[in-house]
Design a protein around this motif. Structure first.
Motif, PDB file in Angstrom:
ATOM      1  N   ARG A 127       0.790  -1.166  -0.053  1.00 55.22           N
ATOM      2  CA  ARG A 127      -0.015  -0.020  -0.076  1.00 55.22           C
ATOM      3  C   ARG A 127       1.017   1.303   0.053  1.00 55.22           C
ATOM      4  O   ARG A 127       0.563   2.191  -0.648  1.00 55.22           O
ATOM      5  CB  ARG A 127      -0.738   0.143   1.231  1.00 55.22           C
ATOM      6  CG  ARG A 127      -2.221  -0.976   0.969  1.00 55.22           C
ATOM      7  CD  ARG A 127      -3.172  -1.127   2.337  1.00 55.22           C
ATOM      8  NE  ARG A 127      -4.132  -1.941   2.035  1.00 55.22           N
ATOM      9  CZ  ARG A 127      -4.963  -2.266   3.101  1.00 55.22           C
ATOM     10  NH1 ARG A 127      -4.851  -1.815   4.436  1.00 55.22           N
ATOM     11  NH2 ARG A 127      -5.941  -3.084   2.760  1.00 55.22           N
ATOM     12  N   ALA A 164      -3.896  -4.772  -6.983  1.00 55.23           N
ATOM     13  CA  ALA A 164      -5.304  -4.938  -6.812  1.00 55.23           C
ATOM     14  C   ALA A 164      -5.796  -6.424  -6.659  1.00 55.23           C
ATOM     15  O   ALA A 164      -6.501  -6.881  -6.098  1.00 55.23           O
ATOM     16  CB  ALA A 164      -6.016  -4.155  -8.091  1.00 55.23           C
ATOM     17  N   ASP A 202      -9.132   1.789  -3.492  1.00 53.22           N
ATOM     18  CA  ASP A 202      -7.760   2.026  -4.097  1.00 53.22           C
ATOM     19  C   ASP A 202      -7.271   0.942  -5.152  1.00 53.22           C
ATOM     20  O   ASP A 202      -6.727   1.372  -6.092  1.00 53.22           O
ATOM     21  CB  ASP A 202      -6.575   1.706  -2.924  1.00 53.22           C
ATOM     22  CG  ASP A 202      -6.470   2.910  -1.747  1.00 53.22           C
ATOM     23  OD1 ASP A 202      -6.981   4.031  -2.278  1.00 53.22           O
ATOM     24  OD2 ASP A 202      -5.685   2.840  -0.886  1.00 53.22           O
ATOM     25  N   ALA A 203      -7.936  -0.391  -5.061  1.00 56.55           N
ATOM     26  CA  ALA A 203      -7.760  -1.182  -6.084  1.00 56.55           C
ATOM     27  C   ALA A 203      -8.500  -0.677  -7.387  1.00 56.55           C
ATOM     28  O   ALA A 203      -7.849  -1.152  -8.265  1.00 56.55           O
ATOM     29  CB  ALA A 203      -8.512  -2.512  -5.525  1.00 56.55           C
ATOM     30  N   ARG A 204      -9.613  -0.151  -7.135  1.00 57.72           N
ATOM     31  CA  ARG A 204     -10.335   0.353  -8.447  1.00 57.72           C
ATOM     32  C   ARG A 204      -9.355   1.181  -9.074  1.00 57.72           C
ATOM     33  O   ARG A 204      -9.136   1.136 -10.326  1.00 57.72           O
ATOM     34  CB  ARG A 204     -11.597   0.644  -8.255  1.00 57.72           C
ATOM     35  CG  ARG A 204     -12.348   1.217  -9.495  1.00 57.72           C
ATOM     36  CD  ARG A 204     -13.742   1.804  -9.164  1.00 57.72           C
ATOM     37  NE  ARG A 204     -14.458   2.146 -10.552  1.00 57.72           N
ATOM     38  CZ  ARG A 204     -15.535   3.129 -10.437  1.00 57.72           C
ATOM     39  NH1 ARG A 204     -16.115   3.494  -9.329  1.00 57.72           N
ATOM     40  NH2 ARG A 204     -15.993   3.406 -11.861  1.00 57.72           N
ATOM     41  N   LEU A 254      -4.886  -4.045  -1.502  1.00 56.42           N
ATOM     42  CA  LEU A 254      -5.396  -2.801  -1.634  1.00 56.42           C
ATOM     43  C   LEU A 254      -6.933  -2.872  -1.255  1.00 56.42           C
ATOM     44  O   LEU A 254      -7.538  -3.895  -1.454  1.00 56.42           O
ATOM     45  CB  LEU A 254      -5.301  -1.880  -3.113  1.00 56.42           C
ATOM     46  CG  LEU A 254      -3.833  -1.655  -3.515  1.00 56.42           C
ATOM     47  CD1 LEU A 254      -3.988  -1.196  -4.840  1.00 56.42           C
ATOM     48  CD2 LEU A 254      -3.412  -0.901  -2.538  1.00 56.42           C
TER      49      LEU A 254
END
Length: 764
Positions: free
Chosen positions: A392, A432, A441-443, A437
């Motif tokens: 992260r 992701a 955050d992943a998107r 995440l």
């Protein structure tokens, strides 16, 4: 009596051309290197800290004397490729000297068992201390127990089981033992000490065969105790423990390779990686137990430092050999040495202290890829929480400064380059896909990765250049595009050429191969094929030992034309590791990659060490430079040994070990990005009117925006987009028939207005 000639000549290290390197897999904390058939730098108490320049021998009789390293008529052998126990045999018309070197598995001691053959001859040990990582301010002493040196809280003792007949301390270049022989053809000086200078010790051995013990401690008494204990315990006992330690380790190597030569090469390369791992800080994998062009300088850093990039490259090689615990230790070490903002220092000592201060985006992205690969293989185990926190932080850093990097992988130029960009894109997808995440955050990480992947060619691919027309290609990937500029029309200042300026479109490198290796582009992509054609024409160097590649055209990192050492400028030479990178690309394309492996193997030293560079011009025997053979650059280079392992495995398994299934699956087909992302590190001049665009910043801001020459001006407040970034989303389709948008940003921190306007043309 103190020797004359204080402080001695300016100190330097030994040549970086190492025959072999070694350490024991036990409690002992010494690492040894051999070059030109003698003991070179010895490192203690970590592999970041060299403590001697060298320990060699002089053989003398009534009518002659010979320093064995200058004769260069010797052989070297080891019991097995993966057991770094070197036996060296020097042959001379008047004598034969044979010795074996090992590190005591139990103590901080290097042992040398020696035997001199020849009538009426005496053997002398010649030792150059460089305590504290420098030849300055050392003190040498001749004591009844042996030859000693100290500097502040570091000390060494050289003892012989049969003792020394006499000894002498002196200042290098003036009153040292070599100067004594040079002037008198015999040992005539017996100075008791040489204080606070660049010093050397000479000792006449009582016996023509026996054992030497070179011990290190924080006090002279401690070094003496260790040397005595090691000699008392017995050479054969230490030898047995040394061999058994390495054999036990090697049983875990997965090396199911039918070809005997390749199998031995992989086992030896894996050993080299293991040797470069620190004992006190497990996972601290330094770049090389050598100092490039060390015999011309007193560089305190050399390559005996950790580079996150080199370490991860080696970590993937360790995974390929199924040495999972070493890879997990490396990941834990990288987690521990990560900076608070998510990046890693350019390089650092094994205890984590930063050395150089540059910032390289690939060094933030690559540890994420290593963690993801461990997860893909089901090996994260108890590291998941710490690896997630590391990823992260790293990806927030990547998102904030990418796709621009303050330095490229060669630590020279700022800008956007294919190697770093590939690592960053793959790391964002991996973060992701592997659950590092949270959902938002992943998107965002996937949106950012898709945008960069789509725009990659607009940054680092050029078409219809003079090079293309000359070689019949349509276009090619460049080495680097300068900050905020496109590669087609910009220039790059070469750091190692006195800032000589070269058009970015004419600057080639092998950075682009990682687009294929990490799964962003196919090996048969015409753009990849065209770039390979140019690289083979302009960077490939054919030598008697095979074909190698230069880092880039116009490179200046290497010896000068006349063979003088690199001194901040020079001529870039060919790199075996790049032959490995080219070989992996060949394997991915279904071509024969074996010639690249054979070239790498042929470049090796007597003990199988791979150099950073090979000489690629006419031979200069006086400087030891021969085509296809090692130069004065680093040897062994851990990255090169890791690349050799990965090349063999790519040939064997038809896929690079670094590839992640999630990345390959995402970019197996062309993917249209969900959003266009704009940031000043890689500004666009136009955007598609049919797709939303996100204007980004690294802190909250107000977007001050108009269209068609600042009409209908309005303000839009940014919102958090992910990975610490903020953005203002524009629906370009809603702008109707407008031709452009103009904007600037007012940050809600101390920066306030950014101080410039931007314009984007709307393309339909």
């Amino acid at each position: 009596m103190n020797a004359p000639g204080w402080p001695g000549m300016p100190p330097a290290w030994s040549s970086s051309a190492k025959d072999i390197v070694g350490t024991a897999l036990g409690a002992g904390r010494v690492w040894f290197t051999l070059g030109y058939g003698i003991l070179d730098e010895v490192y203690w108490p970590s592999c970041s800290q060299p403590q001697i320049r060298d320990l060699g021998f002089i053989v003398a009789g009534a009518d002659f004397w010979s320093e064995v390293k200058r004769e260069q008529h010797y052989t070297l052998s080891t019991p097995e490729p993966e057991v770094p126990l070197p036996k060296v045999v020097h042959e001379h018309a008047r004598y034969k000297l044979e010795f074996e070197v090992l590190a005591d598995p139990l103590r901080d001691v290097v042992l040398i068992r020696y035997r001199l053959h020849g009538e009426g001859l005496r053997l002398y040990a010649l030792l150059a201390p460089h305590l504290g990582g420098s030849g300055h301010d050392n003190t040498a002493l001749v004591q009844a127990q042996g030859l000693a040196a100290l500097k502040q809280n570091e000390a060494l003792m050289l003892m012989a089981d049969a003792g020394f007949a006499r000894g002498s301390a002196g200042y290098v270049g003036v009153s040292d033992g070599w100067q004594d022989f040079q002037q008198h053809a015999a040992m005539t000086w017996t100075h008791a000490s040489a204080s606070n200078g660049n010093v050397a010790l000479l000792g006449e051995l009582n016996a023509s065969h026996g054992v030497l013990a070179l011990a290190f401690a924080n006090t002279l008494e401690g070094a003496q105790t260790l040397a005595r204990a090691s000699l008392a315990h017995g050479y054969e006992s230490a030898r047995h423990g040394f061999i058994e330690g390495w054999k036990q380790w090697s049983r875990g190597l997965r090396c199911d390779i039918k070809d005997a030569t390749a199998r031995a090469a992989v086992r030896r390369a894996a050993m080299v990686l293991k040797v470069h791992d620190d004992r006190h800080h497990p996972g601290a994998l330094i770049a090389s137990l050598s100092i490039p062009w060390g015999n011309t300088r007193d560089d305190p850093g050399g390559y005996h430092l950790v580079w996150a990039r080199d370490a991860v490259e080696a970590g993937f090689a360790m995974l390929a050999c199924a040495h999972h615990e070493e890879t997990r230790a490396l990941l834990s070490y990288l987690i521990a040495t990560q900076q608070d903002d998510g990046h890693w220092a350019q390089n650092f000592y094994t205890d984590g202290r930063a050395y150089w201060t540059g910032v390289q985006l690939d060094e933030a992205a690559l540890p994420v890829l290593l963690a993801a690969k461990l997860d893909e293989l089901g090996l994260l185990d108890g590291q998941r929480a710490a690896a997630t926190a590391m990823a992260r932080r790293a990806l927030r850093f990547v998102a904030r400064i990418g796709p621009f990097s303050p330095q490229d992988r060669w630590e020279e130029n700022p800008g956007i380059n294919p190697f770093t960009l590939a690592a960053a894109i793959a790391a964002l997808v991996a973060g992701a896909a592997h659950g590092f995440l949270d959902a938002r955050d992943a998107r965002y990480a996937l949106q950012l990765a898709d945008d960069w992947n789509t725009r990659l060619e607009s940054w680092v691919y050029v078409q219809d250049t003079g090079l293309d027309r000359a070689h019949g290609t349509r276009g090619h990937y460049v080495r680097i595009a300068p900050p905020g500029q496109d590669a087609q029309h910009s220039e790059v200042a070469l750091k190692n050429r006195g800032r000589v300026v070269v058009a970015a479109r004419d600057l080639l490198g092998l950075e682009y191969v990682y687009l294929v290796r990490l799964g962003l582009r196919a090996a048969n992509d015409p753009r990849i094929a065209d770039t390979t054609r140019l690289v083979d024409a302009l960077l490939r160097v054919q030598t008697p030992t095979g074909a190698f590649y230069r880092r880039y055209n116009e490179d200046g990192y290497g010896e000068h034309h006349d063979g003088r050492a690199f001194d901040g400028s020079g001529v870039g030479r060919a790199w075996p590791l790049l032959a490995g990178e080219r070989g992996v690309l060949a394997a991915q394309a279904g071509a024969d990659a074996r010639p690249y492996l054979d070239a790498m193997l042929a470049s090796a030293s007597l003990g199988g060490m791979l150099p950073e560079q090979v000489w690629d011009s006419d031979a200069i025997p006086a400087r030891g430079l021969f085509p296809g053979r090692p130069t004065g650059s680093a040897m062994p280079l851990v990255w090169a040994h890791g690349e050799l392992i990965k090349l063999v495995m790519a040939i064997q398994h038809h896929a690079p070990v670094e590839q992640l299934a999630a990345v390959v699956a995402r970019y197996a087909r062309a993917r249209e990005p969900e959003l266009q992302l704009w940031r000043p590190q890689a500004p666009a001049t136009q955007c598609a009117a049919a797709r939303p665009i996100l204007i980004e910043g690294d802190a909250p801001f107000v977007l001050h925006i108009g269209h068609d020459g600042w009409q209908d001006v309005r303000d839009i407040a940014s919102t958090p987009s992910g990975l610490g970034m903020h953005g203002a989303l524009l629906d370009c389709a809603a702008l109707g028939g407008h031709d452009s948008i103009e904007f600037t940003r007012r940050f809600l921190d101390a920066r306030d207005w950014e101080g410039r306007d931007w314009q984007l043309a709307l393309v339909r």
